[in-house]
Design an enzyme around this catalytic site. Structure first.
Site, PDB file in Angstrom:
ATOM      1  N   THR A 196       0.823  -1.211   0.000  1.00  0.00           N
ATOM      2  CA  THR A 196       0.000   0.000   0.000  1.00  0.00           C
ATOM      3  C   THR A 196       0.860   1.264   0.000  1.00  0.00           C
ATOM      4  O   THR A 196       1.983   1.255   0.518  1.00  0.00           O
ATOM      5  CB  THR A 196      -0.908  -0.001   1.250  1.00  0.00           C
ATOM      6  OG1 THR A 196      -1.483   1.292   1.417  1.00  0.00           O
ATOM      7  CG2 THR A 196      -0.135  -0.318   2.530  1.00  0.00           C
ATOM      8  N   ASP A 197       0.293   2.348  -0.517  1.00  0.00           N
ATOM      9  CA  ASP A 197       1.011   3.635  -0.474  1.00  0.00           C
ATOM     10  C   ASP A 197       1.145   4.156   0.956  1.00  0.00           C
ATOM     11  O   ASP A 197       1.929   5.067   1.219  1.00  0.00           O
ATOM     12  CB  ASP A 197       0.318   4.676  -1.368  1.00  0.00           C
ATOM     13  CG  ASP A 197      -1.116   4.991  -0.970  1.00  0.00           C
ATOM     14  OD1 ASP A 197      -1.639   4.367  -0.024  1.00  0.00           O
ATOM     15  OD2 ASP A 197      -1.729   5.859  -1.620  1.00  0.00           O
ATOM     16  N   GLU A 198       0.370   3.557   1.888  1.00  0.00           N
ATOM     17  CA  GLU A 198       0.433   4.045   3.281  1.00  0.00           C
ATOM     18  C   GLU A 198       1.794   3.780   3.917  1.00  0.00           C
ATOM     19  O   GLU A 198       2.104   4.358   4.962  1.00  0.00           O
ATOM     20  CB  GLU A 198      -0.680   3.414   4.122  1.00  0.00           C
ATOM     21  CG  GLU A 198      -2.047   3.864   3.673  1.00  0.00           C
ATOM     22  CD  GLU A 198      -3.139   3.667   4.713  1.00  0.00           C
ATOM     23  OE1 GLU A 198      -2.834   3.512   5.896  1.00  0.00           O
ATOM     24  OE2 GLU A 198      -4.317   3.676   4.304  1.00  0.00           O
ATOM     25  N   LYS A 238       2.207  -3.279   7.365  1.00  0.00           N
ATOM     26  CA  LYS A 238       2.399  -3.482   5.915  1.00  0.00           C
ATOM     27  C   LYS A 238       3.845  -3.144   5.525  1.00  0.00           C
ATOM     28  O   LYS A 238       4.459  -3.819   4.709  1.00  0.00           O
ATOM     29  CB  LYS A 238       1.423  -2.612   5.107  1.00  0.00           C
ATOM     30  CG  LYS A 238      -0.036  -3.002   5.234  1.00  0.00           C
ATOM     31  CD  LYS A 238      -0.371  -4.377   4.652  1.00  0.00           C
ATOM     32  CE  LYS A 238      -0.299  -4.423   3.149  1.00  0.00           C
ATOM     33  NZ  LYS A 238      -0.713  -5.752   2.616  1.00  0.00           N
TER      34      LYS A 238
HETATM   35  P1  NAD Z   1     -10.128  -6.778   2.749  1.00  0.00           P
HETATM   36  O1  NAD Z   1     -10.054  -6.474   4.207  1.00  0.00           O
HETATM   37  O2  NAD Z   1     -11.357  -6.438   1.987  1.00  0.00           O
HETATM   38  O3  NAD Z   1      -9.866  -8.338   2.515  1.00  0.00           O
HETATM   39  C1  NAD Z   1      -8.888  -9.051   3.210  1.00  0.00           C
HETATM   40  C2  NAD Z   1      -9.131 -10.544   2.978  1.00  0.00           C
HETATM   41  O4  NAD Z   1      -8.075 -11.257   3.649  1.00  0.00           O
HETATM   42  C3  NAD Z   1     -10.443 -11.046   3.568  1.00  0.00           C
HETATM   43  O5  NAD Z   1     -11.073 -11.913   2.670  1.00  0.00           O
HETATM   44  C4  NAD Z   1     -10.014 -11.808   4.824  1.00  0.00           C
HETATM   45  O6  NAD Z   1     -10.875 -12.878   5.164  1.00  0.00           O
HETATM   46  C5  NAD Z   1      -8.634 -12.312   4.408  1.00  0.00           C
HETATM   47  N1  NAD Z   1      -7.760 -12.565   5.561  1.00  0.00           N
HETATM   48  C6  NAD Z   1      -7.510 -11.734   6.611  1.00  0.00           C
HETATM   49  N2  NAD Z   1      -6.661 -12.325   7.469  1.00  0.00           N
HETATM   50  C7  NAD Z   1      -6.352 -13.540   6.945  1.00  0.00           C
HETATM   51  C8  NAD Z   1      -5.519 -14.594   7.359  1.00  0.00           C
HETATM   52  N3  NAD Z   1      -4.822 -14.524   8.510  1.00  0.00           N
HETATM   53  N4  NAD Z   1      -5.417 -15.693   6.587  1.00  0.00           N
HETATM   54  C9  NAD Z   1      -6.128 -15.773   5.421  1.00  0.00           C
HETATM   55  N5  NAD Z   1      -6.955 -14.807   4.984  1.00  0.00           N
HETATM   56  C10 NAD Z   1      -7.062 -13.700   5.727  1.00  0.00           C
HETATM   57  O7  NAD Z   1      -8.854  -6.079   2.111  1.00  0.00           O
HETATM   58  P2  NAD Z   1      -8.669  -5.364   0.692  1.00  0.00           P
HETATM   59  O8  NAD Z   1      -9.124  -3.969   0.803  1.00  0.00           O
HETATM   60  O9  NAD Z   1      -9.218  -6.245  -0.368  1.00  0.00           O
HETATM   61  O10 NAD Z   1      -7.074  -5.333   0.606  1.00  0.00           O
HETATM   62  C11 NAD Z   1      -6.360  -6.430   0.047  1.00  0.00           C
HETATM   63  C12 NAD Z   1      -4.879  -6.126   0.103  1.00  0.00           C
HETATM   64  O11 NAD Z   1      -4.592  -4.945  -0.626  1.00  0.00           O
HETATM   65  C13 NAD Z   1      -4.352  -5.866   1.515  1.00  0.00           C
HETATM   66  O12 NAD Z   1      -3.102  -6.468   1.636  1.00  0.00           O
HETATM   67  C14 NAD Z   1      -4.250  -4.358   1.608  1.00  0.00           C
HETATM   68  O13 NAD Z   1      -3.221  -3.978   2.514  1.00  0.00           O
HETATM   69  C15 NAD Z   1      -3.897  -4.015   0.181  1.00  0.00           C
HETATM   70  N6  NAD Z   1      -4.319  -2.678  -0.304  1.00  0.00           N
HETATM   71  C16 NAD Z   1      -5.625  -2.283  -0.170  1.00  0.00           C
HETATM   72  C17 NAD Z   1      -6.031  -1.052  -0.687  1.00  0.00           C
HETATM   73  C18 NAD Z   1      -7.458  -0.587  -0.573  1.00  0.00           C
HETATM   74  O14 NAD Z   1      -7.748   0.568  -0.931  1.00  0.00           O
HETATM   75  N7  NAD Z   1      -8.412  -1.411  -0.133  1.00  0.00           N
HETATM   76  C19 NAD Z   1      -5.100  -0.243  -1.346  1.00  0.00           C
HETATM   77  C20 NAD Z   1      -3.765  -0.676  -1.451  1.00  0.00           C
HETATM   78  C21 NAD Z   1      -3.403  -1.908  -0.926  1.00  0.00           C
HETATM   79  O1  DAU Z   2      -4.114   4.071   0.507  1.00  0.00           O
HETATM   80  C1  DAU Z   2      -4.357   2.703   0.537  1.00  0.00           C
HETATM   81  C2  DAU Z   2      -5.170   2.335   1.760  1.00  0.00           C
HETATM   82  O2  DAU Z   2      -6.481   2.837   1.552  1.00  0.00           O
HETATM   83  C3  DAU Z   2      -5.192   0.828   2.010  1.00  0.00           C
HETATM   84  O3  DAU Z   2      -3.892   0.396   2.322  1.00  0.00           O
HETATM   85  C4  DAU Z   2      -6.149   0.487   3.161  1.00  0.00           C
HETATM   86  O4  DAU Z   2      -6.250  -0.916   3.302  1.00  0.00           O
HETATM   87  C5  DAU Z   2      -7.513   1.058   2.821  1.00  0.00           C
HETATM   88  O5  DAU Z   2      -8.428   0.796   3.877  1.00  0.00           O
HETATM   89  C6  DAU Z   2      -7.424   2.556   2.555  1.00  0.00           C
HETATM   90  O6  DAU Z   2      -7.066   3.267   3.780  1.00  0.00           O
HETATM   91  P1  DAU Z   2      -7.762   4.653   4.204  1.00  0.00           P
HETATM   92  O7  DAU Z   2      -7.597   4.827   5.654  1.00  0.00           O
HETATM   93  O8  DAU Z   2      -7.339   5.749   3.303  1.00  0.00           O
HETATM   94  O9  DAU Z   2      -9.297   4.276   3.804  1.00  0.00           O
HETATM   95  P2  DAU Z   2     -10.697   4.547   4.556  1.00  0.00           P
HETATM   96  O10 DAU Z   2     -11.763   4.177   3.592  1.00  0.00           O
HETATM   97  O11 DAU Z   2     -10.726   3.952   5.917  1.00  0.00           O
HETATM   98  O12 DAU Z   2     -10.687   6.127   4.721  1.00  0.00           O
HETATM   99  C7  DAU Z   2     -10.543   6.991   3.592  1.00  0.00           C
HETATM  100  C8  DAU Z   2     -10.564   8.422   4.109  1.00  0.00           C
HETATM  101  O13 DAU Z   2     -11.867   8.724   4.598  1.00  0.00           O
HETATM  102  C9  DAU Z   2      -9.621   8.667   5.275  1.00  0.00           C
HETATM  103  O14 DAU Z   2      -9.078   9.967   5.158  1.00  0.00           O
HETATM  104  C10 DAU Z   2     -10.508   8.589   6.502  1.00  0.00           C
HETATM  105  C11 DAU Z   2     -11.850   9.097   5.984  1.00  0.00           C
HETATM  106  N1  DAU Z   2     -13.049   8.507   6.630  1.00  0.00           N
HETATM  107  C12 DAU Z   2     -13.155   7.153   6.686  1.00  0.00           C
HETATM  108  C13 DAU Z   2     -14.257   6.567   7.274  1.00  0.00           C
HETATM  109  C14 DAU Z   2     -14.375   5.066   7.368  1.00  0.00           C
HETATM  110  C15 DAU Z   2     -14.056   9.342   7.116  1.00  0.00           C
HETATM  111  O15 DAU Z   2     -13.972  10.585   7.028  1.00  0.00           O
HETATM  112  N2  DAU Z   2     -15.155   8.750   7.686  1.00  0.00           N
HETATM  113  C16 DAU Z   2     -15.284   7.406   7.820  1.00  0.00           C
HETATM  114  O16 DAU Z   2     -16.313   6.949   8.382  1.00  0.00           O
END
Ligand code: NAD
Ligand code: DAU
Length: 342
Positions: free
Chosen positions: A125-127, A157
């Site tokens: 992730t970019d985080e 991460k």
């Molecule tokens: P998500 O939380 O929707 O899904 C995570 C999945 O992993 C779920 O199906 C969960 O059951 C499974 N899981 C969790 N712990 C586990 C374990 N111990 N063993 C096996 N399975 C397990 O997450 P997402 O948003 O789909 O993110 C997927 C990946 O992408 C993550 O690694 C996250 O860090 C990365 N990522 C997410 C975003 C985003 O915006 N959502 C952006 C950049 C990177």
């Molecule tokens: O940048 C990549 C990341 O993006 C991934 O690595 C993470 O897994 C993914 O969850 C996401 O992280 P963020 O913290 O950016 O996503 P989230 O949807 O939780 O929040 C997006 C923005 O919105 C953040 O600035 C917090 C704000 N927010 C979020 C929630 C849930 C609110 O203002 N209100 C809310 O209720």
């Protein structure tokens, strides 16, 4: 090829399973997922009908289960999506994040070393780069931007990324890493900003915006992320990190107002609540490397992607209403019940 997708019952993993089955019908996809609160087998309903797809319920920290899968499936590529992914939950329970995100990565890579692999790909992730100031729109995250994390989630991460690069150098494991910005699209769990706001706006419930709503995220439609991971895992250079993002920066408030406008709901639903501790200000990816080396470019603009996403939530009410009807009710009460206003 046999491709293992961990975390395939989650948001991006499920989208990736469909991307692979549609774009590489010659490959076999094996999904390992422990089905935590974020894992949803109903997201894989169509995939489960495909003879080239197998689902295994297992935890990536379970060495015996992971090794059994390697002995049965002889994977060529392992792509690790499985993670605890929600920043707010990591503030409540950091330990779980360290276990899955770091030790799970180690367990998978140890199995890759033991049985051999063509590529281990880490979905990062970019985080891991921390955040950028709001008043410097000229700054972007590059692959060599120092790691500088803010939350237990991003620290876990980043730790995993360091471990992946260490396994490459010490054990010559063929690895790659992608670091992507915020995704949105179908199957996104309704605890995250966009699906939370869509589902609550549809129910005429208040929309909890953290702080002032001025924080900026760089949004990428999930299918574009899937295409990038597919390219890097198959064709990216070994040992390399690739940033993934599409220059779609928006403040949270802009995103929420766009959703309200498209649903025909009033802005009076917006409620400013207490800020997230350690809240990152701005994320912004420079995707030059993946573009110049692999020709990747996003296909979906934010305007198009958000329309498609809203339509998906309108067409798939059962998917998210089933989630909202379960444990999620306790989650919302716990996280937002006593939060207070900003
Ligand atoms: P998500 O939380 O929707 O899904 C995570 C999945 O992993 C779920 O199906 C969960 O059951 C499974 N899981 C969790 N712990 C586990 C374990 N111990 N063993 C096996 N399975 C397990 O997450 P997402 O948003 O789909 O993110 C997927 C990946 O992408 C993550 O690694 C996250 O860090 C990365 N990522 C997410 C975003 C985003 O915006 N959502 C952006 C950049 C990177
Ligand atoms: O940048 C990549 C990341 O993006 C991934 O690595 C993470 O897994 C993914 O969850 C996401 O992280 P963020 O913290 O950016 O996503 P989230 O949807 O939780 O929040 C997006 C923005 O919105 C953040 O600035 C917090 C704000 N927010 C979020 C929630 C849930 C609110 O203002 N209100 C809310 O209720």
């Amino acid at each position: 090829m046999n491709i293992v997708v961990t975390g395939g019952a989650g948001f991006i993993g499920a989208n990736f399973v469909y991307y692979e089955l549609n774009n590489h019908p010659e490959d076999r996809i094996i999904c390992i997922d422990s089905l935590t609160y974020a894992g949803n087998l109903s997201s894989l309903e169509e995939a489960l009908k495909n003879p080239n797809f197998r689902f295994i319920k297992a935890d990536i920290t379970d060495k015996a289960a992971v090794e059994k899968m390697f002995e049965e499936e002889h994977p060529d590529i392992v792509i690790n999506f499985a993670a605890e992914s929600h920043v707010d939950r990591s503030v409540e329970d950091p330990g779980l994040f360290l276990r899955t995100n770091i030790l799970g990565t180690q367990t998978l890579m140890d199995a890759c070393r033991k049985y051999g692999i063509k590529r281990y790909h880490q979905v990062s992730t970019d985080e891991v780069y921390g955040d950028l100031p709001l008043d410097r729109p000229d700054l972007f995250f590059h692959e060599d931007t120092p790691i500088h994390t803010s939350s237990p989630y991003s620290a876990s991460k980043a730790s995993a990324d360091l471990l992946v690069l260490a396994y490459a150098r010490t054990f010559k494991l063929p690895v790659s890493i992608t670091r992507c910005s915020n995704n949105y699209g179908p199957y996104h769990f309704p605890e995250k900003l966009i699906p939370l706001m869509i589902s609550r706006a549809l129910a005429d419930e208040s929309l909890p915006v953290y702080g002032t709503g001025e924080n900026v995220r760089d949004w990428l439609y999930v299918e574009d992320h899937c295409a990038a991971i597919d390219l890097v895992a198959r064709k990216g250079r070994e040992g390399e990190v690739y940033n993934v993002g599409g220059h779609n920066e928006r403040t949270n408030l802009e995103v929420v107002k766009t959703i309200l406008r498209q649903l025909g709901k009033p802005e009076s639903l917006i409620t400013y609540v207490k800020d997230r501790p350690g809240h990152d200000q701005r994320y912004a990816i420079d995707p030059t490397k993946i573009h110049t080396e692999l020709g990747w470019l996003p296909k979906t603009t934010f305007d198009e992607g958000i329309k498609r996403t809203i339509q998906w939530y309108l067409d798939n009410e059962k998917w998210w209403k089933d989630i909202l009807a379960g444990d999620y009710q306790n989650y919302y009460e716990k996280m937002y019940g006593n939060r207070g206003n900003a």
